[in-house]
Motif scaffolding. Structure first.
Motif, PDB file in Angstrom:
ATOM      1  N   ASN A 191       0.817  -1.218   0.000  1.00 52.26           N
ATOM      2  CA  ASN A 191       0.000   0.000   0.000  1.00 52.26           C
ATOM      3  C   ASN A 191       0.849   1.265   0.000  1.00 52.26           C
ATOM      4  O   ASN A 191       0.357   2.335   0.320  1.00 52.26           O
ATOM      5  CB  ASN A 191      -0.924  -0.011   1.230  1.00 52.26           C
ATOM      6  N   ASN A 192       2.140   1.124  -0.338  1.00 48.12           N
ATOM      7  CA  ASN A 192       3.081   2.251  -0.288  1.00 48.12           C
ATOM      8  C   ASN A 192       3.059   2.936   1.085  1.00 48.12           C
ATOM      9  O   ASN A 192       3.199   4.153   1.184  1.00 48.12           O
ATOM     10  CB  ASN A 192       2.784   3.260  -1.402  1.00 48.12           C
ATOM     11  N   ASP A 193       2.874   2.120   2.123  1.00 49.95           N
ATOM     12  CA  ASP A 193       2.832   2.625   3.497  1.00 49.95           C
ATOM     13  C   ASP A 193       4.096   2.195   4.243  1.00 49.95           C
ATOM     14  O   ASP A 193       4.035   1.640   5.338  1.00 49.95           O
ATOM     15  CB  ASP A 193       1.570   2.121   4.212  1.00 49.95           C
ATOM     16  N   TYR A 194       5.250   2.467   3.636  1.00 49.36           N
ATOM     17  CA  TYR A 194       6.521   1.984   4.177  1.00 49.36           C
ATOM     18  C   TYR A 194       6.764   2.475   5.602  1.00 49.36           C
ATOM     19  O   TYR A 194       7.234   1.721   6.455  1.00 49.36           O
ATOM     20  CB  TYR A 194       7.688   2.400   3.268  1.00 49.36           C
ATOM     21  N   ASP A 195       6.459   3.741   5.865  1.00 50.44           N
ATOM     22  CA  ASP A 195       6.679   4.269   7.215  1.00 50.44           C
ATOM     23  C   ASP A 195       5.833   3.523   8.234  1.00 50.44           C
ATOM     24  O   ASP A 195       6.324   3.133   9.300  1.00 50.44           O
ATOM     25  CB  ASP A 195       6.346   5.766   7.272  1.00 50.44           C
ATOM     26  N   GLU A 196       4.554   3.326   7.907  1.00 52.42           N
ATOM     27  CA  GLU A 196       3.657   2.648   8.839  1.00 52.42           C
ATOM     28  C   GLU A 196       4.088   1.200   9.070  1.00 52.42           C
ATOM     29  O   GLU A 196       4.086   0.716  10.206  1.00 52.42           O
ATOM     30  CB  GLU A 196       2.213   2.692   8.312  1.00 52.42           C
ATOM     31  N   VAL A 197       4.469   0.509   7.992  1.00 53.88           N
ATOM     32  CA  VAL A 197       4.881  -0.893   8.118  1.00 53.88           C
ATOM     33  C   VAL A 197       6.159  -0.994   8.944  1.00 53.88           C
ATOM     34  O   VAL A 197       6.242  -1.791   9.889  1.00 53.88           O
ATOM     35  CB  VAL A 197       5.065  -1.543   6.726  1.00 53.88           C
ATOM     36  N   LEU A 198       7.164  -0.167   8.631  1.00 47.96           N
ATOM     37  CA  LEU A 198       8.421  -0.246   9.376  1.00 47.96           C
ATOM     38  C   LEU A 198       8.254   0.215  10.820  1.00 47.96           C
ATOM     39  O   LEU A 198       8.859  -0.365  11.728  1.00 47.96           O
ATOM     40  CB  LEU A 198       9.510   0.562   8.676  1.00 47.96           C
ATOM     41  N   ALA A 199       7.417   1.214  11.059  1.00 43.46           N
ATOM     42  CA  ALA A 199       7.155   1.631  12.436  1.00 43.46           C
ATOM     43  C   ALA A 199       6.537   0.475  13.222  1.00 43.46           C
ATOM     44  O   ALA A 199       6.874   0.246  14.388  1.00 43.46           O
ATOM     45  CB  ALA A 199       6.237   2.850  12.459  1.00 43.46           C
ATOM     46  N   THR A 200       5.653  -0.289  12.573  1.00 36.85           N
ATOM     47  CA  THR A 200       5.024  -1.429  13.244  1.00 36.85           C
ATOM     48  C   THR A 200       6.056  -2.516  13.532  1.00 36.85           C
ATOM     49  O   THR A 200       6.052  -3.129  14.610  1.00 36.85           O
ATOM     50  CB  THR A 200       3.871  -2.000  12.390  1.00 36.85           C
ATOM     51  N   VAL A 201       6.965  -2.754  12.576  1.00 32.82           N
ATOM     52  CA  VAL A 201       8.036  -3.733  12.802  1.00 32.82           C
ATOM     53  C   VAL A 201       8.877  -3.318  14.009  1.00 32.82           C
ATOM     54  O   VAL A 201       9.208  -4.144  14.868  1.00 32.82           O
ATOM     55  CB  VAL A 201       8.909  -3.896  11.533  1.00 32.82           C
ATOM     56  N   PHE A 202       9.180  -2.025  14.123  1.00 34.08           N
ATOM     57  CA  PHE A 202       9.969  -1.564  15.265  1.00 34.08           C
ATOM     58  C   PHE A 202       9.185  -1.678  16.572  1.00 34.08           C
ATOM     59  O   PHE A 202       9.774  -1.975  17.617  1.00 34.08           O
ATOM     60  CB  PHE A 202      10.470  -0.136  15.044  1.00 34.08           C
ATOM     61  N   MET A 203       7.876  -1.493  16.523  1.00 32.62           N
ATOM     62  CA  MET A 203       7.074  -1.697  17.734  1.00 32.62           C
ATOM     63  C   MET A 203       7.104  -3.172  18.156  1.00 32.62           C
ATOM     64  O   MET A 203       7.149  -3.481  19.349  1.00 32.62           O
ATOM     65  CB  MET A 203       5.631  -1.231  17.503  1.00 32.62           C
ATOM     66  N   CYS A 204       7.113  -4.079  17.171  1.00 27.73           N
ATOM     67  CA  CYS A 204       7.224  -5.515  17.470  1.00 27.73           C
ATOM     68  C   CYS A 204       8.595  -5.827  18.089  1.00 27.73           C
ATOM     69  O   CYS A 204       8.699  -6.638  19.024  1.00 27.73           O
ATOM     70  CB  CYS A 204       7.002  -6.346  16.218  1.00 27.73           C
ATOM     71  N   ILE A 205       9.644  -5.180  17.577  1.00 35.79           N
ATOM     72  CA  ILE A 205      10.987  -5.367  18.141  1.00 35.79           C
ATOM     73  C   ILE A 205      11.007  -4.888  19.595  1.00 35.79           C
ATOM     74  O   ILE A 205      11.555  -5.563  20.480  1.00 35.79           O
ATOM     75  CB  ILE A 205      12.040  -4.623  17.292  1.00 35.79           C
ATOM     76  N   LEU A 206      10.403  -3.735  19.867  1.00 33.89           N
ATOM     77  CA  LEU A 206      10.364  -3.224  21.238  1.00 33.89           C
ATOM     78  C   LEU A 206       9.556  -4.159  22.143  1.00 33.89           C
ATOM     79  O   LEU A 206       9.917  -4.371  23.302  1.00 33.89           O
ATOM     80  CB  LEU A 206       9.780  -1.807  21.257  1.00 33.89           C
ATOM     81  N   HIS A 207       8.485  -4.726  21.614  1.00 31.68           N
ATOM     82  CA  HIS A 207       7.688  -5.711  22.364  1.00 31.68           C
ATOM     83  C   HIS A 207       8.571  -6.918  22.714  1.00 31.68           C
ATOM     84  O   HIS A 207       8.549  -7.393  23.854  1.00 31.68           O
ATOM     85  CB  HIS A 207       6.491  -6.145  21.515  1.00 31.68           C
ATOM     86  N   PHE A 208       9.338  -7.391  21.731  1.00 35.75           N
ATOM     87  CA  PHE A 208      10.258  -8.509  21.947  1.00 35.75           C
ATOM     88  C   PHE A 208      11.261  -8.175  23.064  1.00 35.75           C
ATOM     89  O   PHE A 208      11.533  -8.999  23.944  1.00 35.75           O
ATOM     90  CB  PHE A 208      10.997  -8.821  20.648  1.00 35.75           C
TER      91      PHE A 208
END
Length: 198
Positions: A72-89
Motif C-alpha cells: 500500500n506504499n505505506d513503508y513508514d507505517e509498516v516499518l514503524a510497526t516492525v519496530f514496535m514488534c521489536i520493542l515488544h520482543f
C-alpha cells in the motif's frame, strides 16, 4: 507525528520453536496481513533476526512472502510497526540483540534510509549499530512479474544469496550507526537502550 506513532495496531501471536510472531494489517488499496517473525540465529550471543512479509494463501498452502510486491506504499507505517514488534520482543528479552537487513538490495537500502531519517525517534529506545562482514554475499538475479495499473511488468530482482554464507559469517566490524556511512553497512543491530538511573 513521531515515526513510531505511525505504527499499525498489531497482535502478538505467540512463540513457536523460539520464534516470536506478530501479525498486523496494512490498510490502503489492499487489506494486507503482515507477519513479523523474530527468530534466534546465534544462541551463544543471544542474537535474533527479524523478518517480515505478506501472509499469502494459495489453496491450502499458507506462506509468508517477504518478496511480495503487493503493498500500500505505506513503508513508514509498516516499518514503524516492525519496530514496535521489536520493542515488544525486548520487553521480555532485554539483553538480546536483534539483527536487521533487507533480503534484496533495494529493500536493504530503503530500510537503512528509513532508519537514518528516524534516528532521533528510534534512539529514544534503541542502541543502533551498523556492521560489515568479511565475506562477499552472492547475488541471485530473479525474474519477477509485478502488476502495475492492472498490467503485468517483468523485472529483475537482485536478491542476496544467503546460502552463499553456508560456512558462517565472519563479522569484520560493528560500530555505532553513522548516517554518513550507511551505504557501507551490510546489517544493522538493535539493542535495548540501557537507562542510567544514577
Amino acid at each position: 507525528m513521531e515515526f513510531l506513532e505511525k505504527a499499525y495496531p498489531y497482535n502478538f501471536e505467540g512463540i513457536t520453536n523460539e520464534v516470536y510472531q506478530f501479525r498486523f494489517i496494512s490498510i490502503g488499496n489492499h487489506k494486507i496481513t503482515k507477519i513479523v517473525s523474530i527468530a534466534p540465529v546465534e544462541k551463544n550471543l543471544n542474537w535474533y533476526n527479524v523478518g517480515f512479509g505478506n501472509l499469502e494463501k494459495n489453496g491450502d498452502l499458507v506462506t509468508v512472502n517477504d518478496l511480495s510486491e503487493i503493498n500500500n506504499n505505506d513503508y513508514d507505517e509498516v516499518l514503524a510497526t516492525v519496530f514496535m514488534c521489536i520493542l515488544h520482543f525486548f520487553n521480555s528479552n532485554p539483553d538480546c540483540t536483534v539483527i536487521f537487513f533487507g533480503n534484496t538490495f533495494h529493500k536493504h537500502k530503503l530500510y537503512k534510509q528509513k532508519i537514518s531519517s528516524n534516528m532521533e525517534s528510534l534512539e529514544q529506545y534503541l542502541d543502533i549499530s551498523g556492521g560489515k562482514i568479511i565475506e562477499e554475499v552472492g547475488i541471485i538475479e530473479k525474474k519477477q512479474t509485478v502488476i502495475r495499473n492492472g498490467k503485468p511488468h517483468e523485472r529483475i530482482v537482485k536478491e542476496k544469496d544467503i546460502n552463499s554464507l553456508n560456512n558462517g559469517v565472519n563479522v569484520k566490524s560493528i560500530e555505532r550507526y553513522n548516517k554518513e556511512k550507511t551505504a557501507e553497512y551490510q546489517f544493522v543491530l538493535f539493542n535495548l537502550k540501557k537507562i542510567n538511573i544514577y
